[in-house]
Design an enzyme around this catalytic site. Structure first.
Site, PDB file in Angstrom:
ATOM      1  N   PHE A  81       0.801  -1.229   0.000  1.00  0.00           N
ATOM      2  CA  PHE A  81       0.000   0.000   0.000  1.00  0.00           C
ATOM      3  C   PHE A  81       0.833   1.278   0.000  1.00  0.00           C
ATOM      4  CE2 PHE A  81       0.934  -0.265   4.546  1.00  0.00           C
ATOM      5  CZ  PHE A  81       1.146   1.072   4.856  1.00  0.00           C
ATOM      6  N   LYS A 105      -1.340  -6.940  -9.472  1.00  0.00           N
ATOM      7  CA  LYS A 105      -2.317  -6.845  -8.382  1.00  0.00           C
ATOM      8  C   LYS A 105      -1.882  -5.717  -7.453  1.00  0.00           C
ATOM      9  CE  LYS A 105      -3.002  -8.397  -4.310  1.00  0.00           C
ATOM     10  NZ  LYS A 105      -3.680  -7.220  -3.720  1.00  0.00           N
ATOM     11  N   GLU A 108      -4.992  -3.775  -2.184  1.00  0.00           N
ATOM     12  CA  GLU A 108      -6.445  -3.574  -2.074  1.00  0.00           C
ATOM     13  C   GLU A 108      -6.763  -2.287  -1.312  1.00  0.00           C
ATOM     14  OE1 GLU A 108      -4.627  -5.898  -0.748  1.00  0.00           O
ATOM     15  OE2 GLU A 108      -5.001  -6.045   1.398  1.00  0.00           O
ATOM     16  N   LYS A 109      -5.744  -1.745  -0.606  1.00  0.00           N
ATOM     17  CA  LYS A 109      -5.993  -0.555   0.219  1.00  0.00           C
ATOM     18  C   LYS A 109      -5.962   0.735  -0.605  1.00  0.00           C
ATOM     19  CE  LYS A 109      -4.359  -2.643   4.467  1.00  0.00           C
ATOM     20  NZ  LYS A 109      -3.388  -3.731   4.283  1.00  0.00           N
ATOM     21  N   SER A 158       5.171  -7.144   3.065  1.00  0.00           N
ATOM     22  CA  SER A 158       5.673  -7.620   4.360  1.00  0.00           C
ATOM     23  C   SER A 158       6.346  -8.989   4.230  1.00  0.00           C
ATOM     24  CB  SER A 158       4.505  -7.731   5.338  1.00  0.00           C
ATOM     25  OG  SER A 158       3.632  -8.745   4.868  1.00  0.00           O
ATOM     26  N   CYS A 213       9.712   1.634   3.249  1.00  0.00           N
ATOM     27  CA  CYS A 213      10.588   0.505   3.566  1.00  0.00           C
ATOM     28  C   CYS A 213      12.022   0.979   3.780  1.00  0.00           C
ATOM     29  CB  CYS A 213      10.541  -0.521   2.459  1.00  0.00           C
ATOM     30  SG  CYS A 213      11.209   0.129   0.940  1.00  0.00           S
ATOM     31  N   GLU A 313       9.387  -4.683  12.724  1.00  0.00           N
ATOM     32  CA  GLU A 313       9.253  -3.457  11.926  1.00  0.00           C
ATOM     33  C   GLU A 313       8.021  -2.696  12.437  1.00  0.00           C
ATOM     34  OE1 GLU A 313       7.937  -4.088   7.852  1.00  0.00           O
ATOM     35  OE2 GLU A 313       9.185  -2.419   7.167  1.00  0.00           O
TER      36      GLU A 313
HETATM   37  P1  NAD Z   1       1.407  -6.694   2.915  1.00  0.00           P
HETATM   38  O1  NAD Z   1       2.381  -7.805   2.875  1.00  0.00           O
HETATM   39  O2  NAD Z   1       0.363  -6.703   3.953  1.00  0.00           O
HETATM   40  O3  NAD Z   1       0.640  -6.617   1.498  1.00  0.00           O
HETATM   41  C1  NAD Z   1       1.354  -6.650   0.276  1.00  0.00           C
HETATM   42  C2  NAD Z   1       0.533  -7.392  -0.768  1.00  0.00           C
HETATM   43  O4  NAD Z   1       0.424  -8.764  -0.414  1.00  0.00           O
HETATM   44  C3  NAD Z   1      -0.881  -6.858  -0.919  1.00  0.00           C
HETATM   45  O5  NAD Z   1      -1.178  -6.789  -2.289  1.00  0.00           O
HETATM   46  C4  NAD Z   1      -1.740  -7.879  -0.190  1.00  0.00           C
HETATM   47  O6  NAD Z   1      -3.021  -8.033  -0.764  1.00  0.00           O
HETATM   48  C5  NAD Z   1      -0.945  -9.157  -0.304  1.00  0.00           C
HETATM   49  N1  NAD Z   1      -1.011 -10.020   0.897  1.00  0.00           N
HETATM   50  C6  NAD Z   1      -0.926  -9.609   2.199  1.00  0.00           C
HETATM   51  N2  NAD Z   1      -0.944 -10.683   3.017  1.00  0.00           N
HETATM   52  C7  NAD Z   1      -1.033 -11.780   2.236  1.00  0.00           C
HETATM   53  C8  NAD Z   1      -1.081 -13.185   2.496  1.00  0.00           C
HETATM   54  N3  NAD Z   1      -1.038 -13.664   3.733  1.00  0.00           N
HETATM   55  N4  NAD Z   1      -1.191 -14.024   1.453  1.00  0.00           N
HETATM   56  C9  NAD Z   1      -1.213 -13.557   0.195  1.00  0.00           C
HETATM   57  N5  NAD Z   1      -1.180 -12.235  -0.111  1.00  0.00           N
HETATM   58  C10 NAD Z   1      -1.075 -11.360   0.884  1.00  0.00           C
HETATM   59  O7  NAD Z   1       2.268  -5.339   2.948  1.00  0.00           O
HETATM   60  P2  NAD Z   1       1.723  -3.844   3.127  1.00  0.00           P
HETATM   61  O8  NAD Z   1       1.237  -3.664   4.525  1.00  0.00           O
HETATM   62  O9  NAD Z   1       0.822  -3.503   2.000  1.00  0.00           O
HETATM   63  O10 NAD Z   1       3.096  -3.030   2.925  1.00  0.00           O
HETATM   64  C11 NAD Z   1       3.993  -2.741   3.970  1.00  0.00           C
HETATM   65  C12 NAD Z   1       5.176  -3.680   3.957  1.00  0.00           C
HETATM   66  O11 NAD Z   1       5.830  -3.622   2.702  1.00  0.00           O
HETATM   67  C13 NAD Z   1       6.251  -3.288   4.983  1.00  0.00           C
HETATM   68  O12 NAD Z   1       6.731  -4.452   5.579  1.00  0.00           O
HETATM   69  C14 NAD Z   1       7.335  -2.628   4.132  1.00  0.00           C
HETATM   70  O13 NAD Z   1       8.634  -2.673   4.681  1.00  0.00           O
HETATM   71  C15 NAD Z   1       7.236  -3.450   2.900  1.00  0.00           C
HETATM   72  N6  NAD Z   1       7.819  -2.748   1.758  1.00  0.00           N
HETATM   73  C16 NAD Z   1       9.035  -3.171   1.328  1.00  0.00           C
HETATM   74  C17 NAD Z   1       9.640  -2.523   0.266  1.00  0.00           C
HETATM   75  C18 NAD Z   1      10.985  -2.964  -0.215  1.00  0.00           C
HETATM   76  O14 NAD Z   1      11.366  -2.582  -1.325  1.00  0.00           O
HETATM   77  N7  NAD Z   1      11.736  -3.740   0.558  1.00  0.00           N
HETATM   78  C19 NAD Z   1       9.003  -1.446  -0.362  1.00  0.00           C
HETATM   79  C20 NAD Z   1       7.752  -1.052   0.117  1.00  0.00           C
HETATM   80  C21 NAD Z   1       7.168  -1.722   1.176  1.00  0.00           C
END
Ligand code: NAD
Length: 428
Positions: A81, A105, A108-109, A158, A213, A313
Site C-alpha cells: 500500500f 495486483k 487492495e488498500k 511484508s 521501507c 518493523e
Molecule cells: P502486505 O504484505 O500486507 O501486502 C502486500 C501485498 O500482499 C498486498 O497486495 C496484499 O493483498 C498481499 N497479501 C498480504 N498478506 C497476504 C497473504 N497472507 N497471502 C497472500 N497475499 C497477501 O504489505 P503492506 O502492509 O501492503 O506493505 C507494507 C510492507 O511492505 C512493509 O513491511 C514494508 O517494509 C514493505 N515494503 C518493502 C519494500 C521494499 O522494497 N523492501 C518497499 C515497500 C514496502
C-alpha cells in the site's frame, strides 16, 4: 515508453491527488512517489541497449557463439500500500519492454493510482492485453502463485506475505523476487555535521509517517553525539501532523485503524520494557478529523536489542534511539539485526565511512545520505531478510529477471569431407 513518460509527467498532479486521497501521505510526498516510478519508465526507454546480448566471433573454426535475452511470457506483480505509483512502476515497465505481458495486483488498500497508470499506458499505445490488473487479496495472490501460465512473480510487501509467496510460487516453478520488511539504521558519529544530520534523521524517520521501507527507524548515536538527542526531539515535536491535502502538513495519517493500533502497542511495549518515551504522538488529535488514524512523531530512547519494538518493523512515525561505545559496536548492532534493506552513516571522516561501507551488512548503504535508494540504472538491492530471490528489481538485474537467456552456437564454413568422430566436441 517515451509517450508513456510524457503522459505520466502531464498527469503528475492528478496521480499525486489520488495517492493522497487513498493513502494519506502529503501531496508533495505523493508527487515524489510518482516521480521515483517515472524514473523507472525513463530507464525502460533504454531497453534496446539494456537487453543487448553478447557475441564472440570464431570461438572455433567457422563457429560463432552469441546470447540473446528472450521474454518469459506472462509475468505478475503483487504490490503493497505504501507506494501506490512507484512500486507498480518498478515492475511492469521493465517487464513489458522486455517483451512480456503482465498481470498486476495493486494493494487492495489503494488501487487507484495503479488503475490510472494502466489507463495512461493504454493511451501511450501499450497493446490491449499486455498489461492486466486484477484486484483482491489472498485468494487472488494464491491463484497468481499457482497459475501455470505465469512464469515470474515480483512481490513487494511484508515478510509474512513475501515468504509465503516466495515458497508457493517457487514450488510451481516460477522465478520470484520479493522485496520485504526492514529496520534501517543510521549510525551517527560525533564528527558529523550536526544540523544536516538531525534534519536527515527527522526527514527519513517521520516522512510518509514512517511508512517507507527505507525509512530510518533506528538511530545509533556513537560516543559523544548523544547530546544531540534533545535537539532531535525538539525538531521532531515541531512537525505538523495533518491531512495529506493540507498545505502545512509534514506528515499525514497511517493507513488504517489496525495499523495505528499495532504501532501504538509496539510503542507501549518499548516503554514497558524499559525504553524512555521521550516524545509520544499517540494521543494526537487533528481538528475536524478526530477519528483519523493519526500518530504524531514518537521517539523512544535507550532502546535495547532484545526489545520487541526493536525486533519488529514498526512502520509508523516512530524513531528508536540507541547508544554505542564505538563505530565497531554500532556496526555490530546493525549487523545483528535480521533485516538488510538499508543503513546509513553520518560522519565527516572518510576513514570511518570506508570502514562502514566495507563492514556493514545491508543491501543499500548511505554515507551522509539518509535514504540511499539508487536511480534505476542501479538495482534496488535490499539483502538478508529484506529480500528473497537472487535478481533484484530494475537495473541490469531487473532485465535478467524478466528474460530468459539463450546461447546460440553456429557453424558456417566451407564443407570438406570429414571422418565421423563420436568424441566430445572441443574447440580447436
Ligand atoms: P502486505 O504484505 O500486507 O501486502 C502486500 C501485498 O500482499 C498486498 O497486495 C496484499 O493483498 C498481499 N497479501 C498480504 N498478506 C497476504 C497473504 N497472507 N497471502 C497472500 N497475499 C497477501 O504489505 P503492506 O502492509 O501492503 O506493505 C507494507 C510492507 O511492505 C512493509 O513491511 C514494508 O517494509 C514493505 N515494503 C518493502 C519494500 C521494499 O522494497 N523492501 C518497499 C515497500 C514496502
Amino acid at each position: 515508453m517515451f509517450k508513456y513518460q510524457e503522459l505520466i509527467r502531464a498527469n503528475m498532479d492528478k496521480l499525486a491527488e489520488n495517492i493522497t486521497t487513498e493513502q494519506g501521505k502529503t501531496l508533495k510526498d505523493a508527487w515524489g512517489d510518482v516521480f521515483r516510478g517515472l524514473e523507472v519508465v525513463e530507464h525502460a526507454c533504454g531497453m534496446g541497449s539494456l537487453q543487448m546480448g553478447e557475441y564472440v566471433s570464431n570461438v572455433s573454426h567457422g563457429i560463432d557463439t552469441f546470447s540473446i535475452r528472450e521474454p518469459l511470457g506472462v509475468c505478475a506483480g503483487i504490490c503493497p500500500f505504501n507506494f501506490p505509483a512507484m512500486i507498480p512502476l518498478w515492475m511492469f515497465p521493465i517487464a513489458v519492454t522486455c517483451g512480456n505481458t503482465f498481470v498486476l495486483k495493486p494493494s487492495e488498500k489503494d488501487p487507484g493510482a495503479a488503475m490510472m497508470l494502466a489507463e495512461l499506458a493504454m493511451e501511450a499505445g501499450l497493446p490491449k492485453g499486455v498489461l492486466n490488473i486484477v484486484h483482491g487479496t489472498h485468494d487472488v495472490v494464491n491463484n497468481i502463485c499457482d497459475d501455470e501460465a505465469i512464469k515470474a512473480v515480483s512481490f513487494v510487501g511484508s515478510n509474512t506475505a513475501g515468504m509465503h509467496i516466495y515458497s508457493r510460487a517457487s514450488a510451481s516453478g516460477k522465478r520470484v523476487q520479493c522485496n520485504m520488511g526492514a529496520k534501517n539504521h543510521a549510525i551517527i558519529l560525533p564528527d558529523a555535521d550536526r544540523d544536516a544530520t538531525l534534519n536527515a534523521l527527522i526527514a527519513a524517520g517521520f516522512g510518509a509517517a514512517g511508512q517507507r521501507c527505507m525509512a530510518l527507524s533506528t538511530a545509533v548515536f556513537v560516543g559523544g553525539s548523544e547530546p544531540w538527542e534533545d535537539e532531535l526531539v525538539k525538531r521532531a515535536s515541531s512537525l505538523v501532523v495533518n491531512t495529506g491535502t493540507a498545505n502545512d502538513a509534514d506528515l499525514g495519517p497511517v493507513i488504517s485503524r489496525q495499523a495505528k493500533d499495532r504501532i501504538c502497542k509496539l510503542v507501549q511495549s518499548g516503554a514497558d520494557s524499559g525504553a524512555r518515551l521521550v516524545l509520544d504522538g499517540r494521543e494526537i488529535v487533528v481538528p475536524q478529523f478526530e477519528d483519523g488514524n493519526f500518530i504524531g512523531p514518537t521517539v523512544l530512547a535507550d532502546v535495547k536489542g532484545d526489545m520487541k519494538c526493536y525486533q519488529e518493523e514498526i512502520f509508523g512515525p516512530v524513531l528508536l534511539l540507541m547508544k554505542a561505545e564505538s563505530l565497531d559496536d554500532a556496526i555490530q548492532i546493525v549487523n545483528r539485526n535480521k533485516y538488510g534493506n538499508g543503513a546509513s552513516i553520518f560522519t565527516t571522516s572518510g576513514v570511518s565511512a570506508r570502514k562502514f561501507q566495507t563492514d556493514i551488512e545491508a543491501g543499500q548503504v548511505g554515507i551522509n545520505v539518509p535514504i540511499p535508494v539508487p536511480l534505476p540504472f542501479f538495482s534496488f538491492t535490499g539483502s538478508k531478510a529484506s529480500f528473497a530471490g537472487d535478481l533484484n528489481f530494475y537495473g541490469k538485474a531487473g532485465v535478467q529477471f524478466f528474460t530468459q537467456i539463450k546461447t546460440i552456437t553456429q557453424q558456417w564454413k566451407e564443407s570438406s569431407p570429414q571422418r565421423v568422430s563420436l568424441s566430445m566436441p572441443t574447440s580447436q
